[in-house]
Design a protein around this motif. Structure first.
Motif, PDB file in Angstrom:
ATOM      1  N   GLN A   8      24.641  37.970  84.830  1.00  0.00           N
ATOM      2  CA  GLN A   8      24.531  39.098  83.791  1.00  0.00           C
ATOM      3  C   GLN A   8      23.970  40.648  84.436  1.00  0.00           C
ATOM      4  O   GLN A   8      24.380  41.808  85.646  1.00  0.00           O
ATOM      5  CB  GLN A   8      25.064  39.846  83.124  1.00  0.00           C
ATOM      6  CG  GLN A   8      25.138  40.929  82.514  1.00  0.00           C
ATOM      7  CD  GLN A   8      27.009  40.887  82.480  1.00  0.00           C
ATOM      8  OE1 GLN A   8      27.450  40.297  82.361  1.00  0.00           O
ATOM      9  NE2 GLN A   8      27.609  42.294  82.827  1.00  0.00           N
ATOM     10  N   ASP A   9      23.028  40.508  85.267  1.00  0.00           N
ATOM     11  CA  ASP A   9      21.738  41.228  86.552  1.00  0.00           C
ATOM     12  C   ASP A   9      22.927  41.357  87.648  1.00  0.00           C
ATOM     13  O   ASP A   9      22.970  42.472  88.184  1.00  0.00           O
ATOM     14  CB  ASP A   9      21.210  40.335  86.604  1.00  0.00           C
ATOM     15  CG  ASP A   9      19.682  40.600  85.239  1.00  0.00           C
ATOM     16  OD1 ASP A   9      20.324  41.767  84.659  1.00  0.00           O
ATOM     17  OD2 ASP A   9      18.960  39.578  85.433  1.00  0.00           O
ATOM     18  N   LEU A  10      23.705  40.625  88.291  1.00  0.00           N
ATOM     19  CA  LEU A  10      23.609  40.051  89.614  1.00  0.00           C
ATOM     20  C   LEU A  10      25.253  41.381  89.398  1.00  0.00           C
ATOM     21  O   LEU A  10      25.095  42.338  89.891  1.00  0.00           O
ATOM     22  CB  LEU A  10      23.946  39.059  90.521  1.00  0.00           C
ATOM     23  CG  LEU A  10      23.414  38.135  90.746  1.00  0.00           C
ATOM     24  CD1 LEU A  10      23.513  36.832  90.459  1.00  0.00           C
ATOM     25  CD2 LEU A  10      21.891  39.028  91.442  1.00  0.00           C
ATOM     26  N   ALA A  11      25.733  41.202  88.731  1.00  0.00           N
ATOM     27  CA  ALA A  11      27.207  41.797  88.146  1.00  0.00           C
ATOM     28  C   ALA A  11      26.024  43.451  87.895  1.00  0.00           C
ATOM     29  O   ALA A  11      27.442  43.570  88.536  1.00  0.00           O
ATOM     30  CB  ALA A  11      28.223  40.949  87.572  1.00  0.00           C
ATOM     31  N   GLU A  12      26.000  43.694  87.264  1.00  0.00           N
ATOM     32  CA  GLU A  12      25.511  45.002  86.947  1.00  0.00           C
ATOM     33  C   GLU A  12      24.938  45.508  88.581  1.00  0.00           C
ATOM     34  O   GLU A  12      25.216  46.773  88.507  1.00  0.00           O
ATOM     35  CB  GLU A  12      24.384  44.868  86.280  1.00  0.00           C
ATOM     36  CG  GLU A  12      25.243  44.701  84.452  1.00  0.00           C
ATOM     37  CD  GLU A  12      23.465  44.753  83.582  1.00  0.00           C
ATOM     38  OE1 GLU A  12      22.372  44.926  84.099  1.00  0.00           O
ATOM     39  OE2 GLU A  12      23.844  44.560  82.235  1.00  0.00           O
ATOM     40  N   LEU A  13      24.270  45.095  89.198  1.00  0.00           N
ATOM     41  CA  LEU A  13      23.887  45.548  90.421  1.00  0.00           C
ATOM     42  C   LEU A  13      24.952  46.240  91.527  1.00  0.00           C
ATOM     43  O   LEU A  13      24.801  46.958  92.376  1.00  0.00           O
ATOM     44  CB  LEU A  13      22.479  44.238  91.864  1.00  0.00           C
ATOM     45  CG  LEU A  13      21.359  44.555  90.806  1.00  0.00           C
ATOM     46  CD1 LEU A  13      20.503  43.294  91.216  1.00  0.00           C
ATOM     47  CD2 LEU A  13      20.271  46.168  91.599  1.00  0.00           C
ATOM     48  N   ILE A  14      26.052  44.982  91.263  1.00  0.00           N
ATOM     49  CA  ILE A  14      27.251  45.374  92.078  1.00  0.00           C
ATOM     50  C   ILE A  14      28.126  46.498  92.016  1.00  0.00           C
ATOM     51  O   ILE A  14      28.437  47.442  92.842  1.00  0.00           O
ATOM     52  CB  ILE A  14      28.281  43.436  92.356  1.00  0.00           C
ATOM     53  CG1 ILE A  14      27.355  42.667  92.675  1.00  0.00           C
ATOM     54  CG2 ILE A  14      29.358  44.394  92.908  1.00  0.00           C
ATOM     55  CD1 ILE A  14      28.022  41.416  92.581  1.00  0.00           C
ATOM     56  N   VAL A  15      28.259  46.282  90.131  1.00  0.00           N
ATOM     57  CA  VAL A  15      28.689  47.842  89.929  1.00  0.00           C
ATOM     58  C   VAL A  15      28.145  49.135  90.701  1.00  0.00           C
ATOM     59  O   VAL A  15      29.025  50.031  90.963  1.00  0.00           O
ATOM     60  CB  VAL A  15      29.210  47.308  88.413  1.00  0.00           C
ATOM     61  CG1 VAL A  15      29.881  48.970  87.656  1.00  0.00           C
ATOM     62  CG2 VAL A  15      29.955  46.521  88.061  1.00  0.00           C
ATOM     63  N   ARG A  16      26.674  48.945  90.561  1.00  0.00           N
ATOM     64  CA  ARG A  16      26.224  49.796  90.149  1.00  0.00           C
ATOM     65  C   ARG A  16      26.027  50.722  91.740  1.00  0.00           C
ATOM     66  O   ARG A  16      26.117  52.188  92.133  1.00  0.00           O
ATOM     67  CB  ARG A  16      24.698  50.130  90.515  1.00  0.00           C
ATOM     68  CG  ARG A  16      23.365  51.030  90.071  1.00  0.00           C
ATOM     69  CD  ARG A  16      22.026  50.662  89.535  1.00  0.00           C
ATOM     70  NE  ARG A  16      21.808  49.660  88.925  1.00  0.00           N
ATOM     71  CZ  ARG A  16      21.362  48.911  88.527  1.00  0.00           C
ATOM     72  NH1 ARG A  16      20.002  48.821  88.923  1.00  0.00           N
ATOM     73  NH2 ARG A  16      20.538  48.423  87.842  1.00  0.00           N
ATOM     74  N   ARG A  17      26.063  50.239  92.383  1.00  0.00           N
ATOM     75  CA  ARG A  17      26.007  50.124  94.081  1.00  0.00           C
ATOM     76  C   ARG A  17      27.041  50.231  94.941  1.00  0.00           C
ATOM     77  O   ARG A  17      27.517  51.069  95.720  1.00  0.00           O
ATOM     78  CB  ARG A  17      25.530  48.571  94.880  1.00  0.00           C
ATOM     79  CG  ARG A  17      23.906  48.412  94.561  1.00  0.00           C
ATOM     80  CD  ARG A  17      23.879  47.204  95.267  1.00  0.00           C
ATOM     81  NE  ARG A  17      22.546  46.838  94.869  1.00  0.00           N
ATOM     82  CZ  ARG A  17      21.753  45.894  96.548  1.00  0.00           C
ATOM     83  NH1 ARG A  17      22.475  44.990  96.780  1.00  0.00           N
ATOM     84  NH2 ARG A  17      20.795  45.323  95.707  1.00  0.00           N
ATOM     85  N   CYS A  40      23.779  39.438  96.488  1.00  0.00           N
ATOM     86  CA  CYS A  40      24.781  41.656  95.696  1.00  0.00           C
ATOM     87  C   CYS A  40      24.540  42.036  96.900  1.00  0.00           C
ATOM     88  O   CYS A  40      25.633  43.130  97.283  1.00  0.00           O
ATOM     89  CB  CYS A  40      23.508  41.917  95.369  1.00  0.00           C
ATOM     90  SG  CYS A  40      23.405  41.301  93.338  1.00  0.00           S
ATOM     91  N   LEU A  41      23.957  42.489  98.050  1.00  0.00           N
ATOM     92  CA  LEU A  41      23.979  42.798  99.421  1.00  0.00           C
ATOM     93  C   LEU A  41      25.777  42.295 100.106  1.00  0.00           C
ATOM     94  O   LEU A  41      26.561  43.060 100.257  1.00  0.00           O
ATOM     95  CB  LEU A  41      22.741  42.621 100.539  1.00  0.00           C
ATOM     96  CG  LEU A  41      22.669  43.223 101.525  1.00  0.00           C
ATOM     97  CD1 LEU A  41      23.162  45.113 101.362  1.00  0.00           C
ATOM     98  CD2 LEU A  41      21.407  43.042 102.819  1.00  0.00           C
ATOM     99  N   ILE A  42      25.622  41.233 100.259  1.00  0.00           N
ATOM    100  CA  ILE A  42      26.528  40.841 101.087  1.00  0.00           C
ATOM    101  C   ILE A  42      28.011  40.833  99.730  1.00  0.00           C
ATOM    102  O   ILE A  42      28.920  41.276 100.359  1.00  0.00           O
ATOM    103  CB  ILE A  42      27.189  39.197 101.023  1.00  0.00           C
ATOM    104  CG1 ILE A  42      25.994  38.085 101.601  1.00  0.00           C
ATOM    105  CG2 ILE A  42      27.830  37.867 101.333  1.00  0.00           C
ATOM    106  CD1 ILE A  42      25.301  36.813 101.913  1.00  0.00           C
ATOM    107  N   ALA A  43      27.958  40.695  98.816  1.00  0.00           N
ATOM    108  CA  ALA A  43      28.860  41.134  97.688  1.00  0.00           C
ATOM    109  C   ALA A  43      29.145  42.349  98.353  1.00  0.00           C
ATOM    110  O   ALA A  43      30.582  43.119  98.108  1.00  0.00           O
ATOM    111  CB  ALA A  43      28.826  41.079  96.623  1.00  0.00           C
TER     112      ALA A  43
END
Length: 292
Positions: free
Chosen positions: A146-155, A186-189
């Motif tokens: 969920q942390d990864l998902a939130e980072l992707i959304v935020r960016r 997260c950077l790649i995504a």
């Protein structure tokens, strides 16, 4: 009577000679047959062995070429990381000055857009520096799915809103990854999401899915609603300079694949067509060593 006995004896002797001759002929044929069978078996085994050896050599050559390619890409990624580190350090001060400069432009539309771009660039520089600093220090912590998902959304939420594209991020990954691997994931995504947003039109959607793969593996899939990757570009899609977008540099996917290799991952184009494209990042998860 003596002549008859002699004749009978000769016939008997001739018959014995004929029997011996037949026996010798049969034994000779049997010996030749066995010899031919042995020779055929030896040559057959040698042929099979040579074919197997040839396949093993070919497989070894392919593995060696693959390993050489990975080493080359790893060296390129290492050099790219050093260059990026120097660039980011130089950009930090420049971005602060640029932000101050555009901040005095008032509320004119052009200045508002310039301020938005400046904030985005500052965020990108800050995130990149955070990743570089994490890799230099010994600080290690875990990130949940969920942390990864939130980072992707935020960016990426800002870019999606600007293009009026719906960004959907679904997390079905219940595991955890260390912060270094998670930051690169997260950077790649985010690179993939930015490409997907650019490929999608207003009112369309970009979908991101994080899920557990077969075995200890994290799969991150990014799907857009664009028109697909032209067939002429698919073979060289992950090579620098290959871009199907006007004004594109063709570096995003090439860098993303290099970053994936840094964490033993694989980035592929899973499918593409008139209804959109789907990219898949597959990253093996590091085995946890139980505490003693």
């Amino acid at each position: 009577a003596s002549l008859l006995n002699t004749t009978d004896s000769w016939k008997q002797f001739s018959g014995e000679l004929a029997a011996i001759d037949r026996q010798m002929r049969n034994q000779t044929l049997a010996t030749i047959g066995i010899g031919l069978s042995v020779i055929t078996g030896v040559f057959g085994a040698a042929y099979v062995g040579l074919r197997r050896a040839g396949r093993e050599i070919a497989h070894g050559n392919a593995s060696l070429a693959q390993a050489e390619g990975r080493l080359t890409l790893s060296a390129k990624a290492s050099a790219l990381g050093q260059i990026t580190s120097h660039l980011m350090h130089g950009l930090q001060g420049s971005m602060a000055g640029l932000h101050a400069a555009v901040g005095v432009g008032g509320g004119a539309p052009d200045w508002t857009a310039a301020q938005a771009y400046t904030r985005r660039m500052e965020t990108l520089v800050g995130e990149t520096m955070a990743i570089l600093n994490d890799r230099r220090t010994s600080l290690v912590y875990d990130l949940a799915g969920q942390d990864l998902a939130e980072l992707i959304v935020r960016r990426n939420a800002g870019a999606a809103d600007e293009r009026k594209v719906a960004l959907e991020v679904e997390c079905r990954f219940a595991g955890r990854v260390d912060n270094r691997r998670g930051s690169l994931i997260c950077l790649i995504a985010s690179n993939l999401v930015q490409n997907a947003i650019a490929a999608s039109g207003a009112g369309q959607r970009v979908r991101v899915e994080l899920r557990q793969g077969p075995g200890p593996c994290l799969h991150a899939e990014v799907a857009d609603s664009g028109t697909g990757v032209p067939e002429s570009l698919r073979e060289h899609l992950f090579e620098p300079g290959c871009s199907g977008r006007a004004g594109g540099t063709g570096l995003g996917l090439a860098i993303s694949r290099l970053l994936a290799l840094q964490i033993d991952g694989e980035l592929t184009l899973a499918e593409t067509g008139p209804s959109g494209s789907r990219f898949c990042l597959s990253v093996p998860l590091a085995e946890r060593v139980p505490a003693t």
